[in-house]
Design a protein around this motif. Sequence first.
Motif, PDB file in Angstrom:
ATOM      1  N   ALA A   1     -21.500  -3.167  26.642  1.00 44.14           N
ATOM      2  CA  ALA A   1     -20.471  -2.424  26.208  1.00 44.14           C
ATOM      3  C   ALA A   1     -20.095  -2.930  24.776  1.00 44.14           C
ATOM      4  O   ALA A   1     -19.791  -2.199  23.863  1.00 44.14           O
ATOM      5  N   ALA A   2     -19.972  -4.171  24.688  1.00 40.69           N
ATOM      6  CA  ALA A   2     -19.439  -4.929  23.503  1.00 40.69           C
ATOM      7  C   ALA A   2     -20.466  -4.605  22.327  1.00 40.69           C
ATOM      8  O   ALA A   2     -20.183  -4.213  21.179  1.00 40.69           O
ATOM      9  N   ASN A   3     -21.612  -4.618  22.871  1.00 41.07           N
ATOM     10  CA  ASN A   3     -23.089  -4.263  21.664  1.00 41.07           C
ATOM     11  C   ASN A   3     -22.770  -3.021  20.941  1.00 41.07           C
ATOM     12  O   ASN A   3     -23.017  -2.623  19.725  1.00 41.07           O
ATOM     13  N   ILE A   4     -22.094  -2.095  21.761  1.00 34.15           N
ATOM     14  CA  ILE A   4     -22.008  -0.683  21.213  1.00 34.15           C
ATOM     15  C   ILE A   4     -20.747  -0.368  20.705  1.00 34.15           C
ATOM     16  O   ILE A   4     -20.482   0.164  19.657  1.00 34.15           O
ATOM     17  N   LEU A   5     -19.588  -1.096  21.202  1.00 31.94           N
ATOM     18  CA  LEU A   5     -18.310  -0.851  20.778  1.00 31.94           C
ATOM     19  C   LEU A   5     -17.640  -1.622  19.886  1.00 31.94           C
ATOM     20  O   LEU A   5     -16.636  -1.580  19.274  1.00 31.94           O
ATOM     21  N   LYS A   6     -18.306  -2.710  19.664  1.00 35.04           N
ATOM     22  CA  LYS A   6     -17.664  -3.942  18.790  1.00 35.04           C
ATOM     23  C   LYS A   6     -17.144  -3.703  17.475  1.00 35.04           C
ATOM     24  O   LYS A   6     -16.388  -4.394  17.057  1.00 35.04           O
ATOM     25  N   THR A   7     -17.711  -2.623  16.670  1.00 34.00           N
ATOM     26  CA  THR A   7     -17.195  -2.162  15.269  1.00 34.00           C
ATOM     27  C   THR A   7     -16.006  -1.420  15.414  1.00 34.00           C
ATOM     28  O   THR A   7     -15.326  -1.292  14.473  1.00 34.00           O
ATOM     29  N   SER A   8     -15.957  -0.801  16.551  1.00 30.52           N
ATOM     30  CA  SER A   8     -14.618   0.372  16.642  1.00 30.52           C
ATOM     31  C   SER A   8     -13.852   0.413  17.784  1.00 30.52           C
ATOM     32  O   SER A   8     -12.717   0.861  17.543  1.00 30.52           O
ATOM     33  N   ALA A   9     -14.116  -0.557  18.613  1.00 25.28           N
ATOM     34  CA  ALA A   9     -13.132  -0.541  19.787  1.00 25.28           C
ATOM     35  C   ALA A   9     -12.672  -1.995  19.816  1.00 25.28           C
ATOM     36  O   ALA A   9     -12.983  -2.954  19.550  1.00 25.28           O
ATOM     37  N   SER A  10     -11.479  -1.992  20.567  1.00 25.19           N
ATOM     38  CA  SER A  10     -10.443  -2.845  20.928  1.00 25.19           C
ATOM     39  C   SER A  10     -11.178  -3.621  22.392  1.00 25.19           C
ATOM     40  O   SER A  10     -12.039  -3.114  22.838  1.00 25.19           O
ATOM     41  N   GLU A  11     -10.963  -4.912  22.300  1.00 26.50           N
ATOM     42  CA  GLU A  11     -11.177  -5.508  23.415  1.00 26.50           C
ATOM     43  C   GLU A  11     -11.073  -4.846  24.971  1.00 26.50           C
ATOM     44  O   GLU A  11     -11.634  -4.842  25.755  1.00 26.50           O
ATOM     45  N   GLU A  12      -9.804  -4.397  24.950  1.00 25.14           N
ATOM     46  CA  GLU A  12      -9.138  -3.761  25.980  1.00 25.14           C
ATOM     47  C   GLU A  12     -10.256  -2.170  26.367  1.00 25.14           C
ATOM     48  O   GLU A  12     -10.316  -1.987  27.452  1.00 25.14           O
ATOM     49  N   ASP A  13     -10.802  -1.489  25.166  1.00 27.40           N
ATOM     50  CA  ASP A  13     -11.480  -0.450  25.519  1.00 27.40           C
ATOM     51  C   ASP A  13     -12.868  -0.954  26.093  1.00 27.40           C
ATOM     52  O   ASP A  13     -13.312  -0.444  26.814  1.00 27.40           O
ATOM     53  N   MET A  14     -13.291  -2.102  25.738  1.00 29.56           N
ATOM     54  CA  MET A  14     -14.632  -2.827  26.304  1.00 29.56           C
ATOM     55  C   MET A  14     -14.489  -3.116  27.743  1.00 29.56           C
ATOM     56  O   MET A  14     -15.282  -2.754  28.457  1.00 29.56           O
ATOM     57  N   GLU A  15     -13.177  -3.709  28.045  1.00 27.37           N
ATOM     58  CA  GLU A  15     -12.900  -4.052  29.222  1.00 27.37           C
ATOM     59  C   GLU A  15     -12.885  -2.669  30.387  1.00 27.37           C
ATOM     60  O   GLU A  15     -13.209  -2.781  31.472  1.00 27.37           O
ATOM     61  N   GLU A  16     -12.158  -1.754  29.662  1.00 28.75           N
ATOM     62  CA  GLU A  16     -12.040  -0.470  30.459  1.00 28.75           C
ATOM     63  C   GLU A  16     -13.336   0.312  30.738  1.00 28.75           C
ATOM     64  O   GLU A  16     -13.462   0.633  31.760  1.00 28.75           O
ATOM     65  N   CYS A  17     -14.350   0.173  29.670  1.00 25.17           N
ATOM     66  CA  CYS A  17     -15.377   0.584  29.918  1.00 25.17           C
ATOM     67  C   CYS A  17     -16.256   0.134  31.084  1.00 25.17           C
ATOM     68  O   CYS A  17     -16.996   0.733  31.715  1.00 25.17           O
ATOM     69  N   VAL A  18     -16.084  -1.342  31.174  1.00 23.18           N
ATOM     70  CA  VAL A  18     -16.884  -2.034  32.276  1.00 23.18           C
ATOM     71  C   VAL A  18     -16.304  -1.704  33.650  1.00 23.18           C
ATOM     72  O   VAL A  18     -16.836  -1.355  34.504  1.00 23.18           O
ATOM     73  N   ALA A  19     -15.077  -1.691  33.456  1.00 24.61           N
ATOM     74  CA  ALA A  19     -14.030  -1.195  34.731  1.00 24.61           C
ATOM     75  C   ALA A  19     -14.767   0.177  35.253  1.00 24.61           C
ATOM     76  O   ALA A  19     -14.871   0.495  36.481  1.00 24.61           O
ATOM     77  N   ASP A  20     -14.552   1.203  34.123  1.00 28.04           N
ATOM     78  CA  ASP A  20     -15.153   2.501  34.839  1.00 28.04           C
ATOM     79  C   ASP A  20     -16.506   2.440  35.034  1.00 28.04           C
ATOM     80  O   ASP A  20     -16.829   3.334  35.911  1.00 28.04           O
ATOM     81  N   VAL A  21     -17.648   1.386  34.989  1.00 26.69           N
ATOM     82  CA  VAL A  21     -18.684   1.484  35.443  1.00 26.69           C
ATOM     83  C   VAL A  21     -18.425   1.148  37.044  1.00 26.69           C
ATOM     84  O   VAL A  21     -19.260   1.949  37.954  1.00 26.69           O
ATOM     85  N   PHE A  22     -17.786   0.234  37.304  1.00 26.08           N
ATOM     86  CA  PHE A  22     -17.563  -0.448  38.490  1.00 26.08           C
ATOM     87  C   PHE A  22     -17.040   0.906  39.387  1.00 26.08           C
ATOM     88  O   PHE A  22     -17.440   0.766  40.773  1.00 26.08           O
ATOM     89  N   ILE A  23     -15.868   1.372  38.708  1.00 23.76           N
ATOM     90  CA  ILE A  23     -15.320   2.364  39.364  1.00 23.76           C
ATOM     91  C   ILE A  23     -16.148   3.622  40.095  1.00 23.76           C
ATOM     92  O   ILE A  23     -16.017   4.156  40.877  1.00 23.76           O
ATOM     93  N   HIS A  24     -17.092   4.014  38.984  1.00 23.85           N
ATOM     94  CA  HIS A  24     -18.028   5.023  39.309  1.00 23.85           C
ATOM     95  C   HIS A  24     -18.859   4.734  40.266  1.00 23.85           C
ATOM     96  O   HIS A  24     -19.098   5.461  41.063  1.00 23.85           O
ATOM     97  N   LEU A  25     -19.473   3.271  40.411  1.00 20.49           N
ATOM     98  CA  LEU A  25     -20.278   2.941  41.391  1.00 20.49           C
ATOM     99  C   LEU A  25     -19.428   3.194  42.838  1.00 20.49           C
ATOM    100  O   LEU A  25     -19.896   3.618  43.807  1.00 20.49           O
ATOM    101  N   TRP A  26     -18.076   2.832  42.905  1.00 21.70           N
ATOM    102  CA  TRP A  26     -17.237   2.674  44.075  1.00 21.70           C
ATOM    103  C   TRP A  26     -16.908   4.169  44.503  1.00 21.70           C
ATOM    104  O   TRP A  26     -17.285   4.394  45.705  1.00 21.70           O
ATOM    105  N   GLN A  27     -16.746   5.131  43.483  1.00 27.24           N
ATOM    106  CA  GLN A  27     -16.452   6.526  43.766  1.00 27.24           C
ATOM    107  C   GLN A  27     -17.676   7.190  44.224  1.00 27.24           C
ATOM    108  O   GLN A  27     -17.702   8.266  44.769  1.00 27.24           O
ATOM    109  N   HIS A  28     -18.729   6.732  43.810  1.00 27.55           N
ATOM    110  CA  HIS A  28     -20.247   7.673  43.801  1.00 27.55           C
ATOM    111  C   HIS A  28     -21.328   6.858  44.296  1.00 27.55           C
ATOM    112  O   HIS A  28     -22.455   6.703  43.475  1.00 27.55           O
TER     113      HIS A  28
END
Length: 79
Positions: free
Chosen positions: A10-37
Amino acid sequence: KYSRLLWTVAANILKTSASEEDMEECVADVFIHLWQHPEKFDPKRGKLKVWLTVLARTKAIDRYRAIQKRQELEAARFC
């Protein structure tokens, strides 16, 4: 177990335009997706590590596009 890997993806893609919180949220979204589906992961097609990595990349790209669109709208609003 996979948090560090997904964070790197996530950081390699978002490092130039996103905050650290955006990166953290992106990783959390991956685990939530796995948990929900959990049925969307098919171990016959590949390993969980690879599937999560692809999912993290996809979610990071989607978030990057959303951030870019938001920035364009804000820039247009001030012109």
